[in-house]
Scaffold this active site. Sequence first.
Site, PDB file in Angstrom:
ATOM      1  NE  ARG A  81      21.981 -83.949 -69.875  1.00 17.02           N
ATOM      2  CZ  ARG A  81      22.849 -85.147 -70.350  1.00 17.02           C
ATOM      3  NH1 ARG A  81      22.381 -86.084 -70.595  1.00 17.02           N
ATOM      4  NH2 ARG A  81      24.311 -84.277 -70.362  1.00 17.02           N
TER       5      ARG A  81
ATOM      6  CG  ASN B  38      22.289 -98.566 -64.900  1.00 15.35           C
ATOM      7  OD1 ASN B  38      22.016 -98.386 -66.075  1.00 15.35           O
ATOM      8  ND2 ASN B  38      22.788 -97.989 -64.060  1.00 15.35           N
TER       9      ASN B  38
ATOM     10  CG  HIS C 193      27.103 -99.049 -62.043  1.00 15.38           C
ATOM     11  ND1 HIS C 193      27.679 -98.125 -62.670  1.00 15.38           N
ATOM     12  CD2 HIS C 193      28.389 -98.935 -60.899  1.00 15.38           C
ATOM     13  CE1 HIS C 193      29.251 -97.987 -62.608  1.00 15.38           C
ATOM     14  NE2 HIS C 193      29.320 -98.221 -61.426  1.00 15.38           N
TER      15      HIS C 193
ATOM     16  CB  SER D 259      25.584-102.160 -58.446  1.00 21.37           C
ATOM     17  OG  SER D 259      26.901-103.212 -57.800  1.00 21.37           O
TER      18      SER D 259
ATOM     19  CG  ASP E 184      26.555 -94.762 -61.642  1.00 20.03           C
ATOM     20  OD1 ASP E 184      25.085 -95.332 -61.639  1.00 20.03           O
ATOM     21  OD2 ASP E 184      27.305 -95.077 -62.169  1.00 20.03           O
TER      22      ASP E 184
ATOM     23  CB  ALA F 231      28.367-111.055 -63.229  1.00 18.89           C
ATOM     24  CD  GLU F 232      27.585-105.671 -66.858  1.00 16.17           C
ATOM     25  OE1 GLU F 232      26.134-105.411 -67.527  1.00 16.17           O
ATOM     26  OE2 GLU F 232      28.416-105.046 -66.788  1.00 16.17           O
TER      27      GLU F 232
END
Length: 204
Positions: free
Chosen positions: A68, A110, A112, A139, A148, A176-177
Amino acid sequence: MADRVRVAVLISGRGSNMVALAEHKRRDPTRTYDIALIASNVPEARGLVVAKRLGLKSWAKSHVGLSREGFDAELDVVLHEHKIELVALAGYMRLLSPGFVDTWSGRLLNIHPSLLPAHRGLDTHRRALMAGDEFAGCSVHLVTADLDAGPVLAQEKVRILPRDDAESLAARVLEAEHRLYPVALEEYCRLIAGASLPRLPDRS
């Protein structure tokens, strides 16, 4: 920082929120951000094809076989090469390393699919239904080391209907996003344009 913030959008799949951000900018070129790069950890992601059609620069590399930290170090170099000032995650299905999050603190957004702090993580729509929630939603939040859990910048509620299952609810939340993310990004870029956020380390 320039009047318009140079944004990189990170994707792993179809990139529908990326398209929403790009279309918001296209409708009014004076928006407070420019999408300067689309980046992905999935070279075959459908969103990269769409990005090309939209005339957006892109970069992709598989994370397979890399740690990572190793992958994020390569991504960080690319972001600096493109003079990125803000990173917007849009369906980026890979946890970021603590070092990367720390470097880009205050510059990582971000979207979510829940009304945070409710239903962090995955499978949010089924969990909202199982909990008997009256509303689901989405959100936009700042990314921190905890999943998150960063400060919420904007939310939009979606009423859960008696006939909803996880799939139908997910479709309405996604709509909605697409409404929320461009406006939230615009507002956040307006706040930080000209602001004295800590300078990013020079990678040149």
